[in-house]
Design a protein around this motif. Structure first.
Motif, PDB file in Angstrom:
ATOM      1  N   ARG A 143      45.593   5.192   9.593  1.00  0.00           N
ATOM      2  CA  ARG A 143      45.291   6.108   8.496  1.00  0.00           C
ATOM      3  C   ARG A 143      43.776   6.246   8.305  1.00  0.00           C
ATOM      4  O   ARG A 143      43.265   7.337   8.044  1.00  0.00           O
ATOM      5  CB  ARG A 143      45.939   5.617   7.208  1.00  0.00           C
ATOM      6  N   ALA A 144      43.062   5.146   8.419  1.00  0.00           N
ATOM      7  CA  ALA A 144      41.606   5.198   8.277  1.00  0.00           C
ATOM      8  C   ALA A 144      40.984   6.049   9.381  1.00  0.00           C
ATOM      9  O   ALA A 144      40.066   6.839   9.139  1.00  0.00           O
ATOM     10  CB  ALA A 144      41.027   3.790   8.296  1.00  0.00           C
ATOM     11  N   ALA A 145      41.502   5.889  10.615  1.00  0.00           N
ATOM     12  CA  ALA A 145      40.986   6.681  11.734  1.00  0.00           C
ATOM     13  C   ALA A 145      41.285   8.160  11.532  1.00  0.00           C
ATOM     14  O   ALA A 145      40.448   9.032  11.817  1.00  0.00           O
ATOM     15  CB  ALA A 145      41.598   6.188  13.047  1.00  0.00           C
ATOM     16  N   ALA A 146      42.485   8.464  11.027  1.00  0.00           N
ATOM     17  CA  ALA A 146      42.848   9.855  10.776  1.00  0.00           C
ATOM     18  C   ALA A 146      41.964  10.454   9.690  1.00  0.00           C
ATOM     19  O   ALA A 146      41.495  11.601   9.799  1.00  0.00           O
ATOM     20  CB  ALA A 146      44.320   9.948  10.382  1.00  0.00           C
ATOM     21  N   SER A 147      41.705   9.704   8.628  1.00  0.00           N
ATOM     22  CA  SER A 147      40.850  10.189   7.546  1.00  0.00           C
ATOM     23  C   SER A 147      39.437  10.469   8.053  1.00  0.00           C
ATOM     24  O   SER A 147      38.833  11.494   7.713  1.00  0.00           O
ATOM     25  CB  SER A 147      40.797   9.153   6.413  1.00  0.00           C
ATOM     26  N   ALA A 148      38.904   9.573   8.891  1.00  0.00           N
ATOM     27  CA  ALA A 148      37.561   9.768   9.442  1.00  0.00           C
ATOM     28  C   ALA A 148      37.528  11.003  10.338  1.00  0.00           C
ATOM     29  O   ALA A 148      36.565  11.776  10.319  1.00  0.00           O
ATOM     30  CB  ALA A 148      37.132   8.527  10.225  1.00  0.00           C
ATOM     31  N   ALA A 149      38.590  11.205  11.129  1.00  0.00           N
ATOM     32  CA  ALA A 149      38.648  12.364  12.018  1.00  0.00           C
ATOM     33  C   ALA A 149      38.720  13.661  11.222  1.00  0.00           C
ATOM     34  O   ALA A 149      38.099  14.673  11.581  1.00  0.00           O
ATOM     35  CB  ALA A 149      39.851  12.240  12.949  1.00  0.00           C
ATOM     36  N   LEU A 150      39.486  13.652  10.125  1.00  0.00           N
ATOM     37  CA  LEU A 150      39.582  14.835   9.273  1.00  0.00           C
ATOM     38  C   LEU A 150      38.224  15.203   8.682  1.00  0.00           C
ATOM     39  O   LEU A 150      37.833  16.379   8.643  1.00  0.00           O
ATOM     40  CB  LEU A 150      40.598  14.591   8.161  1.00  0.00           C
ATOM     41  N   LEU A 151      37.496  14.199   8.226  1.00  0.00           N
ATOM     42  CA  LEU A 151      36.159  14.448   7.678  1.00  0.00           C
ATOM     43  C   LEU A 151      35.216  14.987   8.747  1.00  0.00           C
ATOM     44  O   LEU A 151      34.435  15.922   8.499  1.00  0.00           O
ATOM     45  CB  LEU A 151      35.598  13.164   7.078  1.00  0.00           C
ATOM     46  N   ARG A 152      35.283  14.399   9.932  1.00  0.00           N
ATOM     47  CA  ARG A 152      34.396  14.833  11.012  1.00  0.00           C
ATOM     48  C   ARG A 152      34.701  16.271  11.424  1.00  0.00           C
ATOM     49  O   ARG A 152      33.793  17.067  11.661  1.00  0.00           O
ATOM     50  CB  ARG A 152      34.551  13.900  12.211  1.00  0.00           C
ATOM     51  N   ALA A 153      35.983  16.616  11.491  1.00  0.00           N
ATOM     52  CA  ALA A 153      36.370  17.973  11.857  1.00  0.00           C
ATOM     53  C   ALA A 153      35.892  18.970  10.807  1.00  0.00           C
ATOM     54  O   ALA A 153      35.378  20.046  11.136  1.00  0.00           O
ATOM     55  CB  ALA A 153      37.888  18.052  12.021  1.00  0.00           C
ATOM     56  N   ALA A 154      36.067  18.615   9.529  1.00  0.00           N
ATOM     57  CA  ALA A 154      35.630  19.503   8.460  1.00  0.00           C
ATOM     58  C   ALA A 154      34.117  19.708   8.493  1.00  0.00           C
ATOM     59  O   ALA A 154      33.624  20.830   8.312  1.00  0.00           O
ATOM     60  CB  ALA A 154      36.065  18.945   7.107  1.00  0.00           C
ATOM     61  N   ASP A 155      33.371  18.656   8.738  1.00  0.00           N
ATOM     62  CA  ASP A 155      31.911  18.769   8.814  1.00  0.00           C
ATOM     63  C   ASP A 155      31.491  19.643   9.997  1.00  0.00           C
ATOM     64  O   ASP A 155      30.578  20.477   9.880  1.00  0.00           O
ATOM     65  CB  ASP A 155      31.277  17.387   8.940  1.00  0.00           C
ATOM     66  N   ALA A 156      32.149  19.437  11.145  1.00  0.00           N
ATOM     67  CA  ALA A 156      31.831  20.251  12.321  1.00  0.00           C
ATOM     68  C   ALA A 156      32.153  21.714  12.053  1.00  0.00           C
ATOM     69  O   ALA A 156      31.405  22.620  12.460  1.00  0.00           O
ATOM     70  CB  ALA A 156      32.613  19.742  13.537  1.00  0.00           C
ATOM     71  N   GLY A 157      33.265  21.962  11.374  1.00  0.00           N
ATOM     72  CA  GLY A 157      33.631  23.330  11.041  1.00  0.00           C
ATOM     73  C   GLY A 157      32.640  23.983  10.095  1.00  0.00           C
ATOM     74  O   GLY A 157      32.293  25.163  10.258  1.00  0.00           O
ATOM     75  N   GLU A 158      32.170  23.246   9.102  1.00  0.00           N
ATOM     76  CA  GLU A 158      31.183  23.792   8.172  1.00  0.00           C
ATOM     77  C   GLU A 158      29.879  24.123   8.887  1.00  0.00           C
ATOM     78  O   GLU A 158      29.238  25.137   8.597  1.00  0.00           O
ATOM     79  CB  GLU A 158      30.929  22.802   7.034  1.00  0.00           C
ATOM     80  N   ALA A 159      29.466  23.255   9.813  1.00  0.00           N
ATOM     81  CA  ALA A 159      28.229  23.520  10.566  1.00  0.00           C
ATOM     82  C   ALA A 159      28.379  24.768  11.427  1.00  0.00           C
ATOM     83  O   ALA A 159      27.460  25.601  11.515  1.00  0.00           O
ATOM     84  CB  ALA A 159      27.880  22.318  11.431  1.00  0.00           C
ATOM     85  N   ALA A 160      29.533  24.914  12.072  1.00  0.00           N
ATOM     86  CA  ALA A 160      29.783  26.101  12.892  1.00  0.00           C
ATOM     87  C   ALA A 160      29.825  27.354  12.022  1.00  0.00           C
ATOM     88  O   ALA A 160      29.268  28.401  12.377  1.00  0.00           O
ATOM     89  CB  ALA A 160      31.094  25.938  13.658  1.00  0.00           C
ATOM     90  N   ALA A 161      30.477  27.249  10.866  1.00  0.00           N
ATOM     91  CA  ALA A 161      30.565  28.391   9.968  1.00  0.00           C
ATOM     92  C   ALA A 161      29.186  28.808   9.470  1.00  0.00           C
ATOM     93  O   ALA A 161      28.894  30.004   9.330  1.00  0.00           O
ATOM     94  CB  ALA A 161      31.475  28.048   8.788  1.00  0.00           C
ATOM     95  N   ALA A 162      28.322  27.836   9.213  1.00  0.00           N
ATOM     96  CA  ALA A 162      26.972  28.148   8.745  1.00  0.00           C
ATOM     97  C   ALA A 162      26.208  28.953   9.792  1.00  0.00           C
ATOM     98  O   ALA A 162      25.481  29.907   9.462  1.00  0.00           O
ATOM     99  CB  ALA A 162      26.222  26.856   8.414  1.00  0.00           C
TER     100      ALA A 162
END
Length: 289
Positions: A29-48
């Motif tokens: 669960r901790a690994a999944a939570s970290a991956a979700l955060l990383r994906a969201a951050d990468a998506g925000e950077a791409a969107a910017a």
């Protein structure tokens, strides 16, 4: 602001007896939570980055298409990644991340978006990767999402490099600077003076050991001087090529050119970087004409 998919994960206590989760489950669960955060951050950077492309458009329809794509990228890599769902991308997001991103609205404008050379491929890649994020919930969420987040970040960096190169090409061209020609830069003068000193020393040594001052002797002395100066001049040229924003070099390429320059003449690299002083400490040295 990053919209995290974390609220979709079931909240749990750290006490195994209350949740029935053992240590391995908690780690997953901790690994999944970290991956979700990383994906969201990468998506925000791409969107910017995509929003920056939208801001460059003169045609309003093209700008709107890219703005919608930016929002879709952020959503697809963030709140659309829902553990336990069917992993399907919402239909409207899939449509938004399709051909209109790079084609814009040709049916209404008769033109295509204003994109620099090298921007289209990263833009397509960013959209395609973001569209796959929701399906990661059907497999190894942590591993797949982390891998895709890394690829999305790499595609975004490639796009930003192309953007920086395109922006640089729109600026007025500057005359190339050779070592010793920038009289306003004391570090350039310092590097040039040291290269000049090495060349002059080689010239004097060669002439000192010549029996005569024939044409052949002068040619040999000149050859020795050029051999002494060549590596330093080449090193300075490589540094200026590496620092030219029009090339859009990534950090690895920039570092590679700096390493080659250091192998040619470390002293010149240090001089131009300020490691050997500010170039103003010895005003008695003559400046190049």
């Amino acid at each position: 602001m990053t919209i995290s998919a974390l609220p979709t994960l079931q909240q749990h206590s750290d006490t195994p007896d209350e949740t029935g989760l053992d240590g391995e489950d908690q780690a997953q669960r901790a690994a999944a939570s970290a991956a979700l955060l990383r994906a969201a951050d990468a998506g925000e950077a791409a969107a910017a980055w995509v929003r920056e492309l939208a801001g460059r458009q003169r045609e309003e329809n093209h700008a709107r298409a890219l703005e919608r794509a930016a929002e879709a990228i952020a959503r697809a890599s963030g709140r659309e990644v829902v553990p336990g769902s069917d992993g399907l991308l919402a239909e409207e997001l899939g449509y938004t991340l399709a051909a209109d991103v790079v084609l814009g609205a040709p049916h209404t404008t008769g033109t295509r978006p204003n994109l620099y050379p090298g921007e289209r491929m990263p833009l397509i890649t960013v959209c395609a990767i973001a569209a796959t994020f929701p399906s990661c919930v059907l497999g190894d969420l942590a591993a797949e999402l982390t891998a895709l987040a890394c690829e999305l970040t790499a595609a975004t960096e490639a796009g930003r490099g192309a953007t920086a190169a395109g922006d640089a090409r729109t600026r007025p061209a500057r005359r190339p600077r050779t070592l010793g020609c920038d009289h306003a830069d004391p570090l350039d003068h310092l590097a040039y003076q040291n290269v000049f000193d090495h060349a002059a020393e080689a010239l004097e040594i060669s002439l000192h050991y010549q029996d005569d001052y024939s044409e052949r002797a002068r040619a040999q002395a000149l050859h020795n001087a050029l051999a002494a100066a060549g590596p330093g001049i080449a090193a300075a040229a490589l540094l200026r090529v590496a620092d030219d924003p029009a090339l859009g070099l990534d950090p690895d390429q920039w570092e590679h050119l700096h390493l080659i320059a250091a192998e040619l003449d470390l002293r010149v690299v240090e001089d131009l970087g300020g490691a050997n002083g500010d170039g103003l400490t010895d005003p008695t040295r003559p400046r190049p004409a």
